[in-house]
Write a protein that holds these residues in place. Structure first.
Motif, PDB file in Angstrom:
ATOM      1  N   ALA A  89     -11.690  -7.789  92.586  1.00  0.00           N
ATOM      2  CA  ALA A  89     -10.755  -8.075  91.495  1.00  0.00           C
ATOM      3  C   ALA A  89     -10.679  -6.902  90.525  1.00  0.00           C
ATOM      4  CB  ALA A  89     -11.177  -9.351  90.769  1.00  0.00           C
ATOM      5  N   ASP A  90     -11.843  -6.336  90.190  1.00  0.00           N
ATOM      6  CA  ASP A  90     -11.850  -5.200  89.261  1.00  0.00           C
ATOM      7  C   ASP A  90     -11.111  -3.995  89.844  1.00  0.00           C
ATOM      8  OD1 ASP A  90     -13.304  -6.682  87.460  1.00  0.00           O
ATOM      9  OD2 ASP A  90     -15.233  -5.748  87.932  1.00  0.00           O
ATOM     10  N   ILE A  93      -6.150 -11.398  99.604  1.00  0.00           N
ATOM     11  CA  ILE A  93      -7.458 -10.851  99.949  1.00  0.00           C
ATOM     12  C   ILE A  93      -8.494 -11.217  98.890  1.00  0.00           C
ATOM     13  CG2 ILE A  93      -8.790  -8.741 100.322  1.00  0.00           C
ATOM     14  CD1 ILE A  93      -6.202  -7.482 101.434  1.00  0.00           C
ATOM     15  N   VAL A  94      -8.135 -11.020  97.625  1.00  0.00           N
ATOM     16  CA  VAL A  94      -9.064 -11.336  96.535  1.00  0.00           C
ATOM     17  C   VAL A  94      -9.366 -12.840  96.513  1.00  0.00           C
ATOM     18  CG1 VAL A  94      -9.314 -11.403  94.018  1.00  0.00           C
ATOM     19  CG2 VAL A  94      -8.408  -9.353  95.134  1.00  0.00           C
ATOM     20  N   GLY A  95      -8.350 -13.658  96.734  1.00  0.00           N
ATOM     21  CA  GLY A  95      -8.566 -15.105  96.752  1.00  0.00           C
ATOM     22  C   GLY A  95      -9.483 -15.544  97.877  1.00  0.00           C
ATOM     23  N   ARG A  96      -9.313 -14.933  99.042  1.00  0.00           N
ATOM     24  CA  ARG A  96     -10.147 -15.313 100.181  1.00  0.00           C
ATOM     25  C   ARG A  96     -11.595 -14.882  99.973  1.00  0.00           C
ATOM     26  NH1 ARG A  96      -8.927 -17.363 104.851  1.00  0.00           N
ATOM     27  NH2 ARG A  96      -6.699 -17.003 104.550  1.00  0.00           N
ATOM     28  N   ILE A  97     -11.802 -13.671  99.453  1.00  0.00           N
ATOM     29  CA  ILE A  97     -13.171 -13.217  99.214  1.00  0.00           C
ATOM     30  C   ILE A  97     -13.851 -14.125  98.188  1.00  0.00           C
ATOM     31  CG2 ILE A  97     -14.597 -11.346  98.293  1.00  0.00           C
ATOM     32  CD1 ILE A  97     -12.580  -9.360  99.430  1.00  0.00           C
ATOM     33  N   GLY A  98     -13.118 -14.516  97.147  1.00  0.00           N
ATOM     34  CA  GLY A  98     -13.679 -15.419  96.148  1.00  0.00           C
ATOM     35  C   GLY A  98     -14.048 -16.768  96.736  1.00  0.00           C
ATOM     36  N   ALA A  99     -13.196 -17.297  97.602  1.00  0.00           N
ATOM     37  CA  ALA A  99     -13.489 -18.577  98.248  1.00  0.00           C
ATOM     38  C   ALA A  99     -14.714 -18.457  99.156  1.00  0.00           C
ATOM     39  CB  ALA A  99     -12.277 -19.044  99.046  1.00  0.00           C
ATOM     40  N   ASP A 100     -14.809 -17.347  99.873  1.00  0.00           N
ATOM     41  CA  ASP A 100     -15.966 -17.129 100.745  1.00  0.00           C
ATOM     42  C   ASP A 100     -17.257 -17.030  99.927  1.00  0.00           C
ATOM     43  OD1 ASP A 100     -14.324 -17.137 102.955  1.00  0.00           O
ATOM     44  OD2 ASP A 100     -14.323 -14.956 103.219  1.00  0.00           O
ATOM     45  N   VAL A 150     -23.213 -17.214 106.092  1.00  0.00           N
ATOM     46  CA  VAL A 150     -23.225 -16.307 104.939  1.00  0.00           C
ATOM     47  C   VAL A 150     -23.195 -14.848 105.379  1.00  0.00           C
ATOM     48  CG1 VAL A 150     -24.575 -15.538 102.947  1.00  0.00           C
ATOM     49  CG2 VAL A 150     -24.344 -17.988 103.433  1.00  0.00           C
ATOM     50  N   ASP A 151     -23.974 -14.504 106.398  1.00  0.00           N
ATOM     51  CA  ASP A 151     -23.953 -13.116 106.878  1.00  0.00           C
ATOM     52  C   ASP A 151     -22.559 -12.705 107.308  1.00  0.00           C
ATOM     53  OD1 ASP A 151     -26.667 -13.015 106.439  1.00  0.00           O
ATOM     54  OD2 ASP A 151     -27.246 -12.859 108.548  1.00  0.00           O
ATOM     55  N   GLU A 152     -21.900 -13.573 108.070  1.00  0.00           N
ATOM     56  CA  GLU A 152     -20.566 -13.233 108.580  1.00  0.00           C
ATOM     57  C   GLU A 152     -19.551 -13.107 107.454  1.00  0.00           C
ATOM     58  OE1 GLU A 152     -17.230 -15.126 111.620  1.00  0.00           O
ATOM     59  OE2 GLU A 152     -19.360 -15.570 111.935  1.00  0.00           O
ATOM     60  N   LEU A 153     -19.580 -14.049 106.515  1.00  0.00           N
ATOM     61  CA  LEU A 153     -18.634 -13.990 105.403  1.00  0.00           C
ATOM     62  C   LEU A 153     -18.848 -12.740 104.553  1.00  0.00           C
ATOM     63  CD1 LEU A 153     -18.573 -17.684 104.105  1.00  0.00           C
ATOM     64  CD2 LEU A 153     -16.936 -16.559 105.621  1.00  0.00           C
ATOM     65  N   THR A 154     -20.103 -12.385 104.321  1.00  0.00           N
ATOM     66  CA  THR A 154     -20.391 -11.250 103.446  1.00  0.00           C
ATOM     67  C   THR A 154     -20.005  -9.938 104.095  1.00  0.00           C
ATOM     68  OG1 THR A 154     -22.205 -12.492 102.438  1.00  0.00           O
ATOM     69  CG2 THR A 154     -22.187 -10.107 102.087  1.00  0.00           C
ATOM     70  N   LEU A 155     -20.338  -9.759 105.361  1.00  0.00           N
ATOM     71  CA  LEU A 155     -19.990  -8.512 106.040  1.00  0.00           C
ATOM     72  C   LEU A 155     -18.473  -8.350 106.133  1.00  0.00           C
ATOM     73  CD1 LEU A 155     -22.748  -8.576 108.788  1.00  0.00           C
ATOM     74  CD2 LEU A 155     -22.582  -6.977 106.873  1.00  0.00           C
ATOM     75  N   ARG A 156     -17.780  -9.463 106.367  1.00  0.00           N
ATOM     76  CA  ARG A 156     -16.313  -9.399 106.393  1.00  0.00           C
ATOM     77  C   ARG A 156     -15.764  -9.066 105.013  1.00  0.00           C
ATOM     78  NH1 ARG A 156     -13.359 -14.798 108.061  1.00  0.00           N
ATOM     79  NH2 ARG A 156     -13.824 -15.354 105.898  1.00  0.00           N
ATOM     80  N   THR A 163     -16.160  -5.449 103.967  1.00  0.00           N
ATOM     81  CA  THR A 163     -15.193  -4.576 104.634  1.00  0.00           C
ATOM     82  C   THR A 163     -13.797  -4.740 104.027  1.00  0.00           C
ATOM     83  OG1 THR A 163     -16.422  -4.598 106.718  1.00  0.00           O
ATOM     84  CG2 THR A 163     -14.088  -4.049 106.848  1.00  0.00           C
ATOM     85  N   ARG A 164     -13.405  -5.984 103.776  1.00  0.00           N
ATOM     86  CA  ARG A 164     -12.069  -6.240 103.226  1.00  0.00           C
ATOM     87  C   ARG A 164     -11.937  -5.719 101.797  1.00  0.00           C
ATOM     88  NH1 ARG A 164      -8.076 -10.647 104.545  1.00  0.00           N
ATOM     89  NH2 ARG A 164      -6.906  -8.687 104.529  1.00  0.00           N
ATOM     90  N   LEU A 165     -13.049  -5.507 101.119  1.00  0.00           N
ATOM     91  CA  LEU A 165     -13.006  -4.917  99.784  1.00  0.00           C
ATOM     92  C   LEU A 165     -12.192  -3.629  99.775  1.00  0.00           C
ATOM     93  CD1 LEU A 165     -13.994  -4.543  96.844  1.00  0.00           C
ATOM     94  CD2 LEU A 165     -16.118  -3.623  97.771  1.00  0.00           C
ATOM     95  N   PHE A 166     -12.288  -2.852 100.842  1.00  0.00           N
ATOM     96  CA  PHE A 166     -11.584  -1.572 100.903  1.00  0.00           C
ATOM     97  C   PHE A 166     -10.095  -1.747 101.178  1.00  0.00           C
ATOM     98  CE2 PHE A 166     -16.013  -0.631 101.639  1.00  0.00           C
ATOM     99  CZ  PHE A 166     -16.212   0.465 100.808  1.00  0.00           C
TER     100      PHE A 166
END
Length: 408
Positions: A262-263, A290-297, A343-349, A352-355
């Motif tokens: 988000a930042d 993308i930001v919404g999905r990462i937040g939900a994860d 959790v591992d799968e969501l975090t690694l994804r 990566t999507r952060l970029f």
């Protein structure tokens, strides 16, 4: 559905110190410490002063007596601030649950409870290099305790000693004079204890997870804690909490990823990708998605951690009451293994999507955003997810219990 903590557990809001300012200070320096490989001795000093390590210690022993759920809320907050610091404390928090709670406190562990209540940190020297036993089972240690007058001498070499470099008390796993496994608790700065900062992993670079060398270290008789069935390392699924702590740190990283995503979008102001449908990045529906999905994860990951923590509370309550605990311990192990897989799968994804929301400029070393993926990947590698998935499938299909020994 999550069950409430047992009534005998005190409320975190009234029991614990306020860590808000401390964690904000820790988070402010986390990226720079990681980039410059600046070991967080000053951070651990502040942690020690805050007495965070006494959260689960019973009030009767000078601690705050909080529940596992409440502890894991704090761990998630700390991991979001700096996963290196949270990981430094993992073995300490495991020690408190294994040896300092009413159902397990005994012998040499009791000696150190006043120090832990005052803020002292426990480190662990357990793992040794070499082939493990195929199919699991109890490890046998080359590190050995030999008689010396009224006490003993301890010699050996340990690897992956996470947190030991920053600790006040060292828990060493060794073979006793009779060949059976035991624990030794001693001051970290005792003559003959050498802590080597040689951890060179891609991530978690500041956890002090290096080598511990024990050179003929003097050990007193009251510093030895033999393994016994039903307590300490003899408890069924005794390493489940340590596993959940690793996964909680990964979940904390994902919360940090969500914040940084988000930042990062907001920081781009009027500069957006070619062919974007919006002038301002924060109005771009693709970036919003993308930001919404990462937040939900991130929310999902933390919810799973707290659900598993509830299972640990039910287990702790049963042990305090002296009730059968193996079924509850297995249930906690199942939820912990399930949480790791997700959790591992969501975090690694997410890392990566952060970029995807920042473009090439997000890869600048000054930002150090790659630390999220590196740290999560290193933590996720501690135990193979494929083995956990297989074990869970075998349990679902055939009723085969999960492995109860070792670091499953």
């Amino acid at each position: 559905m999550s069950q409430p903590a047992p009534a005998s557990i005190h409320s975190l809001e009234t029991a614990k110190p306020d860590f808000g300012d401390l964690f904000a200070w820790i988070r402010a320096g986390a990226a720079d410490r990681d980039r410059g490989r600046i070991l967080p001795f000053d951070v651990i000093r502040r942690i020690r002063e805050s007495r965070l390590g006494a959260l689960r210690l019973p009030r009767a022993s000078g601690g705050f007596g909080v529940s596992s759920r409440e502890l894991f809320r704090v761990v998630l907050d700390l991991a979001a601030a700096d996963p290196n610091v949270a990981h430094i404390l993992r073995n300490h928090l495991s020690f408190v649950d294994r040896f300092a709670l009413p159902a397990g406190a005994r012998g040499a562990a009791l000696k150190w409870l006043p120090d832990i209540a005052a803020g002292a940190i426990v480190g662990l020297a357990m793992t040794e290099q070499g082939a493990g036993k195929v199919g699991g089972g109890v490890s046998t240690y080359v590190t050995a305790l030999t008689p010396d007058g009224a006490g003993f001498r301890l010699n050996g070499r340990k690897f992956y000693s996470t947190g030991a470099l920053f600790s006040d008390i060292l828990l060493v796993r060794a073979a006793g004079p009779d060949g059976r496994n035991l624990s030794v608790l001693l001051p970290t700065r005792r003559d003959g204890v050498e802590l080597v900062d040689d951890w060179d992993g891609a991530g978690q670079r500041l956890t002090g997870s290096g080598t511990t060398v024990l050179h003929n270290v003097r050990i007193e008789a009251d510093e030895v804690l033999p393994d016994e069935p039903g307590s300490g390392f003899g408890l069924p699924y005794s390493n489940t909490l340590a596993q959940l702590l690793v996964t909680a740190i990964v979940a904390g990283i994902l919360r940090n990823v969500a914040t940084d995503a988000a930042d990062l979008v907001r920081s781009r102001r009027d500069r957006n990708f070619y062919y974007s449908s919006a002038e301002r990045p924060e109005d771009d529906p693709l970036l919003q998605e993308i930001v919404g999905r990462i937040g939900a994860d991130a929310w999902t990951a933390e919810t799973l951690i707290l659900a598993a923590a509830d299972a640990h509370d039910a287990l702790s309550a049963a042990r305090v009451r002296g009730e059968p605990d193996e079924e509850l311990a297995h249930h906690a192990a199942v939820l912990t293994a399930r949480a790791k897989l997700v959790v591992d799968e969501l975090t690694l994804r997410g890392a990566t999507r952060l970029f995807d929301v920042g473009g090439a400029s997000a890869t600048q070393r000054a930002r150090n955003l790659d630390r999220h993926w590196r740290n999560a990947r290193t933590l996720a590698s501690h135990n193979p997810a494929t083995l956990k998935a297989q074990a869970l499938g075998a349990w679902e299909l055939t009723g085969t219990p999960l492995p109860k020994l070792g670091f499953f």
